[in-house]
Write a protein that holds these residues in place. Structure first.
Motif, PDB file in Angstrom:
ATOM      1  N   LYS A 475       0.571  -2.179  16.375  1.00  0.00           N
ATOM      2  CA  LYS A 475      -0.246  -1.373  15.462  1.00  0.00           C
ATOM      3  C   LYS A 475      -0.722  -2.205  14.284  1.00  0.00           C
ATOM      4  O   LYS A 475       0.062  -2.915  13.646  1.00  0.00           O
ATOM      5  CB  LYS A 475       0.550  -0.169  14.946  1.00  0.00           C
ATOM      6  N   TYR A 476      -2.017  -2.096  13.995  1.00  0.00           N
ATOM      7  CA  TYR A 476      -2.623  -2.665  12.797  1.00  0.00           C
ATOM      8  C   TYR A 476      -3.113  -1.489  11.947  1.00  0.00           C
ATOM      9  O   TYR A 476      -3.802  -0.603  12.464  1.00  0.00           O
ATOM     10  CB  TYR A 476      -3.809  -3.567  13.153  1.00  0.00           C
ATOM     11  N   GLU A 477      -2.784  -1.517  10.661  1.00  0.00           N
ATOM     12  CA  GLU A 477      -3.121  -0.360   9.841  1.00  0.00           C
ATOM     13  C   GLU A 477      -3.487  -0.755   8.419  1.00  0.00           C
ATOM     14  O   GLU A 477      -2.870  -1.648   7.827  1.00  0.00           O
ATOM     15  CB  GLU A 477      -1.935   0.613   9.812  1.00  0.00           C
ATOM     16  N   LYS A 479      -3.860   1.345   4.814  1.00  0.00           N
ATOM     17  CA  LYS A 479      -3.460   2.659   4.318  1.00  0.00           C
ATOM     18  C   LYS A 479      -3.658   2.757   2.813  1.00  0.00           C
ATOM     19  O   LYS A 479      -3.271   1.871   2.049  1.00  0.00           O
ATOM     20  CB  LYS A 479      -1.986   2.919   4.665  1.00  0.00           C
ATOM     21  N   TYR A 484      -6.636   6.351   5.788  1.00  0.00           N
ATOM     22  CA  TYR A 484      -6.019   5.302   6.601  1.00  0.00           C
ATOM     23  C   TYR A 484      -6.937   4.997   7.777  1.00  0.00           C
ATOM     24  O   TYR A 484      -7.762   5.813   8.203  1.00  0.00           O
ATOM     25  CB  TYR A 484      -4.628   5.700   7.093  1.00  0.00           C
ATOM     26  N   ARG A 486      -6.312   2.883  11.583  1.00  0.00           N
ATOM     27  CA  ARG A 486      -5.332   2.143  12.394  1.00  0.00           C
ATOM     28  C   ARG A 486      -5.865   1.926  13.803  1.00  0.00           C
ATOM     29  O   ARG A 486      -6.632   2.734  14.335  1.00  0.00           O
ATOM     30  CB  ARG A 486      -3.995   2.876  12.445  1.00  0.00           C
ATOM     31  N   TYR A 488      -4.050   0.775  17.548  1.00  0.00           N
ATOM     32  CA  TYR A 488      -2.807   0.426  18.234  1.00  0.00           C
ATOM     33  C   TYR A 488      -3.022   0.434  19.742  1.00  0.00           C
ATOM     34  O   TYR A 488      -3.978   1.033  20.253  1.00  0.00           O
ATOM     35  CB  TYR A 488      -1.665   1.361  17.841  1.00  0.00           C
ATOM     36  N   GLY A 587      -8.646   7.249  12.412  1.00  0.00           N
ATOM     37  CA  GLY A 587      -8.749   7.145  10.968  1.00  0.00           C
ATOM     38  C   GLY A 587      -8.898   8.505  10.335  1.00  0.00           C
ATOM     39  O   GLY A 587      -9.303   9.478  10.986  1.00  0.00           O
TER      40      GLY A 587
END
Length: 971
Positions: A475-477, A479, A484, A486, A488, A587
Motif C-alpha cells: 500500500k502507498y498512501e 493522508k 486521502y 491510496r 494498493y 481516494g
C-alpha cells in the motif's frame, strides 16, 4: 557542465546559510507524561499546540520532544483515551514539561469512523456500530484480537479451522462469507481468487492493532460491493504515535482429553518495533508466528448429496450398515456406482453378446438350485472358461434375473477420515512493516507491506487443505486530515493447497482403480450371498476383500498421495494453482473545511475507487486456460450531513454508483437521522440499500468437486462453452422424477424439464433500522436496535443434469457414468425478507469492575420452494462478560470471564446441510501487570470446560485451549 556545478555549489551554500537561520527561529518543546495515580509513564499521549496541528506523541517511556517555529508563550493540549485532558502553558524556549494525567474513562466517549467515514462519538452514530479498542484487546481471554469479534452483538463466526474464521452479521454467513467487507488499514482483505477474507490468516499482528470497528448491516453506500451485511475495519498503530519495542509470547495446549487428537502444544509469538527517527520520519516492523495442532472435522454421519435439498442432506446409516455410505468428513467415499451398472460395464469390456447372456441366464433359470460352482462348471463345459478365469462369472451369476443379487444397490469406495489425509499442523506467519514520512505538518506519506503465509483448512464445496498459502499486500498512501489517496495491490499464491476430497478420491483410484475394485467387491459379495450370508455381513466382508492391501493410517505424506496433491486439477490432480491479483486505487476528500461549510453545520465528502481483478488459476479454479481473466470495477460516492436545531437533529444522505465489467451499473442510496433526546441519549433511524456483484468465482468458476459435480459460474459464456443450447441441462427434481418412473418400470422421459436461465445480475437488498443508544449516570451504556430487510436477486445456485454424450439419450441422465451434474450460479427468483433485533448493556461497577452483556435475534421469512438461503444463524445468541482491569496491590491484577450461548440451527452450506447443535462456552483469564517494564502476565483459556461445539456443518469440533502469556511493553 561547469555552469551546472556552479549552480549546485550556490544551492549548497544557500542551504548552509539558511539552516542555521531557521534553527535560530525554532523552539524545541520536550517533557514527559505520567499516570497521576500510579506514576507510570504513559505512551501514545497526544501533545499538540492549542489551535494548531504541530505536535507529537509520547514514546514508550512517556517522553516527548518536537520543534516548532511558533514562539512562546503558547499552550499545549495533552490528551489520551481514558484520561482527562490537560492544558499546560509553555512560557520559555527552555521549559521542560512534566505532566500527570488523571484516569477518567467515560462510556460512550469512543470515537468511530466507519459509520459515516468521518470521526464521531459512538453515541452519535447514525447506524449500529461496535468497537474494540487496544485496551480491550490487551484484556481479552480470547486467543487473538480477531476472535474477539465473536463476542460482539449481532455477530456470527464460522470456524473452519483454528486459524480460519469467517465473520457474518444479520443472518447470512458461511465459511468464506462474501457478504461482509473486511478492510485492513483501508485495504480490501478478500483473496481475489479464493474469495474468502483472510483477516485471520494475513493482516496485522496482535501487537500492531490499534482498534477494530464493526458496522453490521448494509454498508454498500460508503464501502461498495460486498457490504450486504456489514463491514469490518481493522486499523493498525501509527509508528509516530506508538513507539518502542514490544513482544508477546503465548504458550498453550489443546486436545487435553485426546478425544480427536492427542494433547498438543500451542505457540503464538509476536513482536513489534516502531521508532520515530525524526520529526518527519518513522518506521515499524511486526512479526507473528502461530503453530498448533488443528481442531478436527470429525462428523461421521451418512450423507446423500442428491436428496431433500439442492446441497444434499443427512440420511440414516453407517459404513457397517449402508454399502453406499458417504461420511461427512470421510473423503474418497464420494465415488459411488451401482453393482448392476458395474456388471454391465464388465460384460461390455469382456465382449459378451446379448445372445451369450441370454444363454447363461437361461441355464440359471432352468436350474434354480444351481450354485456359483455349478455355474462355473457349466461355463467351462460351454467353452466359456475364460469368463471364470477372468472373474466375470460371479457378476453374470449375480446379475441374472434368476438370482438378482445385485439389483440397483449402489456401493461407495472406502473413504479416509480427515485426520488421515489433512496435515494436522496449522501454521500462520505474518510479517508487516511500514515507512511513514510527514511531507508537511498536515500531510503524511506512507508505504506499508503485509505478508502472510501458512497452513490451514477451509470449508467450501469440499474441504480444502491450504498448504503454504501466501498472500501479500502493498500500500502507498497520502493522508491529510481532510483527504486521502491510496493505491494498493493484493497478490495471492495458493502454494501447495489442494482439494482434500478430490485428492483422496484420486488416491483411491491410483491405489486400485474402480474398474478393478468394484468387480472384486461384487464377485466376493455374490459368493458370500450364494453361501447363505446375510446382506449386511456379506457387504462388509466383500469390502474387506476388495480393500486387501489398502494403506491405512495417515496417508497424507505418502509419496503416492503427495504426487496427486501436487498435480494441478486441470491435469488430473488435486492442486489448485491460484495466482490471482487485485489492484485498487481509492481516494476520499472531505470538502467541509475547504468550502467553509462548518459555519452552517454542514459536512460534505466525496470519494472514488477503481479496482481490477486479474484471475490466474491456469484452469484449476477458473475458466482461464486460455489466459488470465480481467474484471474491472469503478465506484464513486458522496455524502452530505446537516445538523439542525442546535444539534438536536442530524440528517445524512449518501449515495454510491458502481460499475463492473460484466454487469450494469448500480446506484446505492442511504439516508439516516439521529435525534438527540437529551444529552448522551440518541435515537437513530436509517434506510439503507446494498448490493454485491457476483464474486469472481460466482462469475468464472469452472471446477469439478468431490462428488463429481462441476461448479460453474453464472456468466452465459460458460453455458455456451458447455453447449447448454444444444445439449440440454435438466432440473434435478425432474431427473429424480424420471428416475422414479424408470424404477417403477414405466420410464417417462416427458417428465424431464430443462433448466432455464435468466439474466445474471448483482444481488441487492434494502433495509430499515431504528435504534437507541444512551448513557445513564456515566456508568450504564444501553444500545438497542431493530431492523427489517428485503433481498432481491439472491445469489444462489441450481443443480442441473446433462448427458455426457453428444447425442442425447434420456437414459443418460440416470447413469452416473453417462451424465454430469452442474452447480450453476444463478439469481434466485422472488424476494426474501429478514428481520431481527439486538440489545446490549455495559455497566461500570466500583473498583474497576465492569459487566457487559448482549442478546440478539435474527430470522428469515418464508422462502420459495427449493430456495437455499444460507441464512446460517441461530435464532438467539447471548454473550456476557464480567471484567476487572485492576484490583489488589497497586491495581496490578485483572481478570475477564466471558460466556457465550447459541441455540441449535439449520446450517446450509455448499459442503452440506444439517443441524448444528446448540453451544455454550466459557472463556476466562487472569492477569498481572509489571509496571516497571509495562509488561503483563496472563493465564487463561478458551472454552475452559472443554465442551466441544461446531459452528457449521462439516466444520471442526472446537474444544478447550489453555495458555500462559507474557507481553513486554504492551501498555
Amino acid at each position: 557542465m561547469r555552469r551546472f556545478y556552479s549552480k549546485c555549489l550556490y544551492a549548497a551554500l544557500a542551504t548552509a546559510i539558511t539552516i542555521p537561520a531557521i534553527a535560530q527561529q525554532t523552539t524545541t518543546v520536550s517533557g514527559s507524561v505520567k499516570n497521576a495515580s500510579s506514576k507510570e509513564a504513559l505512551s501514545a499521549v497526544s501533545v499538540t499546540i492549542k489551535g494548531g496541528t504541530v505536535g507529537t506523541f509520547t514514546d514508550d517511556k512517556g517522553n516527548f520532544r518536537f520543534t516548532t517555529v511558533q514562539k512562546p508563550p503558547f499552550t499545549l493540549v495533552i490528551s489520551s483515551v481514558g484520561y482527562a485532558s490537560k492544558e499546560v502553558s509553555v512560557k520559555g524556549a527552555s521549559d521542560v514539561i512534566s505532566v500527570d494525567l488523571t484516569p477518567s474513562f467515560t462510556l460512550g466517549d469512543e470515537v468511530v469512523v466507519s459509520a459515516s467515514r468521518v470521526p464521531e462519538r459512538i453515541l452519535e452514530s447514525p447506524v449500529s456500530i461496535e468497537r474494540i479498542s487496544t485496551a480491550a484487546i490487551r484484556n481479552t481471554p480470547q486467543l487473538s484480537y480477531y476472535d474477539m469479534l465473536t463476542n460482539l452483538k449481532g455477530v456470527d463466526v464460522v470456524t473452519a479451522s483454528l486459524t480460519f474464521r469467517s465473520v457474518g452479521t444479520r443472518g447470512f454467513n458461511s465459511s468464506g462469507n462474501t457478504r461482509l467487507n473486511q478492510l485492513v488499514d483501508g485495504m480490501d482483505n478478500q483473496a481475489p481468487g479464493l474469495n474468502f477474507s483472510v483477516g485471520s490468516v494475513i493482516g496485522l499482528s496482535e501487537l500492531d492493532v490499534d482498534n477494530m470497528e464493526l458496522l453490521p448491516g448494509a454498508s454498500s453506500a460508503l464501502y461498495g460491493p460486498g457490504g450486504m451485511n456489514g463491514t469490518v475495519l481493522i486499523n493498525s498503530k501509527n509508528p509516530f504515535k506508538y513507539q518502542g519495542f514490544s513482544f508477546q509470547v503465548k504458550q498453550g495446549i489443546n486436545h487435553i482429553d485426546s478425544k480427536f487428537r492427542g494433547a498438543a502444544p500451542y505457540y503464538d509469538w509476536s513482536l513489534r518495533w516502531a521508532k520515530k527517527v525524526s520529526e518527519k520520519l518513522a518506521f515499524k516492523i511486526n512479526a507473528q508466528f502461530v503453530q498448533a495442532q488443528d481442531w478436527l472435522a470429525g462428523q461421521g454421519e451418512n450423507y446423500s448429496r442428491i436428496l431433500n435439498t439442492p446441497n444434499g442432506s443427512f440420511i440414516p446409516g453407517s459404513r457397517n450398515t449402508d454399502p453406499n455410505y458417504d461420511g461427512v468428513n470421510y473423503y474418497g467415499d464420494e465415488t459411488s456406482q451401482t453393482m448392476s451398472g458395474i456388471a454391465s460395464q464388465v460384460f461390455a469390456a469382456a465382449g459378451l453378446t446379448s445372445g451369450q447372456l441370454a444363454a447363461f441366464n437361461g441355464f440359471l433359470a432352468a436350474n434354480p438350485g444351481a450354485k456359483l460352482a455349478q455355474f462355473n462348471a457349466f461355463l467351462n463345459g460351454a467353452g466359456a472358461g475364460a469368463l471364470v478365469t477372468a472373474g466375470v462369472s460371479p457378476l453374470i451369476y449375480g446379475a441374472s434375473p434368476a438370482r438378482n443379487y445385485l439389483g440397483n444397490q449402489a456401493v461407495s469406495r472406502t473413504g479416509y477420515y480427515e485426520a488421515d489425509v489433512v496435515d494436522p499442523t496449522t501454521l500462520n506467519m505474518k510479517l508487516t512493516g511500514g515507512i511513514h514520512y510527514k511531507l508537511t505538518d498536515k500531510i503524511e506519506a506512507s508505504f506499508n507491506a503485509y505478508f502472510g503465509t501458512g497452513n490451514s483448512v477451509y470449508t467450501g464445496s469440499d474441504r480444502y487443505s491450504l498448504k503454504d498459502l501466501r498472500i501479500a499486500q502493498f500500500k502507498y498512501e497520502l493522508k491529510h486530515k481532510n483527504w486521502y489517496a491510496r493505491y494498493y495491490s493484493t497478490h495471492e499464491n495458493a502454494g501447495n493447497s489442494f482439494n482434500a476430497t478430490i485428492t483422496t478420491r484420486l488416491y483411491n483410484e491410483a491405489w486400485k482403480p474402480s474398474s478393478a475394485w468394484y468387480p472384486q467387491y461384487i464377485a466376493a459379495y455374490v459368493g458370500f450371498i450364494d453361501n447363505g450370508g446375510d446382506y449386511t455381513t456379506s457387504h462388509s466382508l466383500s469390502r474387506a476383500f476388495a480393500d486387501q492391501g489398502r494403506p491405512t493410517g495417515f496417508i497424507g505424506n505418502s509419496a503416492l498421495f503427495q504426487s496427486i496433491a501436487r498435480k494441478p486439477i486441470s491435469q488430473g490432480g488435486g492442486l489448485f494453482l491460484d495466482r490471482s491479483r487485485l489492484k485498487v486505487f481509492d481516494g476520499q476528500y472531505n470538502l467541509t473545511e475547504d468550502l467553509g461549510l462548518a459555519k452552517t453545520n454542514t459536512d460534505w465528502l466525496i470519494g472514488v475507487s477503481a479496482k481490477q481483478y486479474v484471475l490466474n488459476s491456469e484452469g484449476t479454479l477458473f475458466a482461464d486456460t486460455a489466459g488470465v481473466i480481467k474484471i474491472n470495477e469503478f465506484g464513486a460516492y458522496t455524502q452530505v450531513s446537516q445538523r439542525l436545531f442546535n444539534d438536536i437533529l442530524k440528517l445524512t444522505v449518501s449515495g454510491r454508483y458502481d460499475k463492473n465489467t460484466n454487469f450494469k451499473g448500480r446506484f446505492t442510496p442511504r439516508a439516516s437521522a439521529v435525534v438527540k433526546l437529551a444529552k448522551d441519549h440518541n435515537l437513530r433511524f436509517s434506510y439503507q440499500t446494498a448490493y454485491r456483484f457476483p464474486t469472481t468465482q460466482n462469475q468464472w468458476i469452472n471446477l469439478t468437486v468431490g462428488g463429481g459435480t462441476r461448479l460453474l459460474g453464472g456468466l452465459p459464456q460458460l453455458r455456451d462453452f458447455y453447449k447448454f443450447n444444444t445439449n440440454p441441462v435438466f432440473t434435478l427434481p425432474s431427473v429424480q422424477a424420471f428416475g422414479a418412473s424408470a424404477l417403477a418400470g414405466a420410464p417417462n422421459p416427458n417428465l424431464l424439464q430443462q433448466q432455464s436461465f435468466g439474466e445474471f445480475k448483482p444481488e441487492s437488498m434494502r433495509s430499515f433500522e431504528v435504534g437507541y443508544k444512551g448513557l445513564i449516570a456515566q456508568k450504564l451504556l444501553i444500545d438497542v436496535y431493530a431492523y427489517w430487510g428485503r433481498y432481491k436477486d439472491f445469489l444462489s445456485s441450481v443443480v442441473g443434469i446433462q448427458s455426457r454424450n453428444a447425442t442425447f439419450n434420456p437414459a443418460d441422465v440416470l447413469n452416473a457414468n453417462t451424465r454430469i451434474a452442474y452447480s450453476i450460479s444463478v439469481n434466485a427468483p422472488g424476494e426474501v425478507n429478514t428481520s431481527g433485533w439486538g440489545a446490549s448493556v455495559e455497566y461500570l461497577l466500583p473498583k474497576n469492575f465492569s459487566f457487559t452483556g448482549n442478546l440478539y435475534h435474527d430470522q428469515i421469512g418464508a422462502l420459495p420452494t427449493g430456495f437455499v438461503s444460507y441464512f446460517n444463524t441461530p435464532k438467539y445468541r447471548v454473550n456476557m462478560a464480567l471484567n476487572n482491569t485492576g484490583f489488589g496491590k497497586d491495581n496490578r491484577y485483572g481478570f475477564s470471564i466471558q460466556y457465550r450461548w447459541a441455540n441449535s440451527f439449520l446450517y446450509e452450506g455448499t459442503f452440506g446441510t444439517g443441524v448444528v447443535p446448540y453451544m455454550r462456552t466459557v472463556d476466562a483469564m487472569v492477569s498481572y501487570k509489571l509496571p516497571a517494564t509495562k509488561s503483563m502476565i496472563k493465564i487463561g483459556g478458551t472454552n475452559i470446560f472443554n465442551n466441544y461445539y461446531r459452528t457449521g456443518w462439516g466444520n471442526p469440533s472446537i474444544g478447550g485451549l489453555y495458555y500462559v502469556s507474557f507481553g513486554y511493553n504492551v501498555f
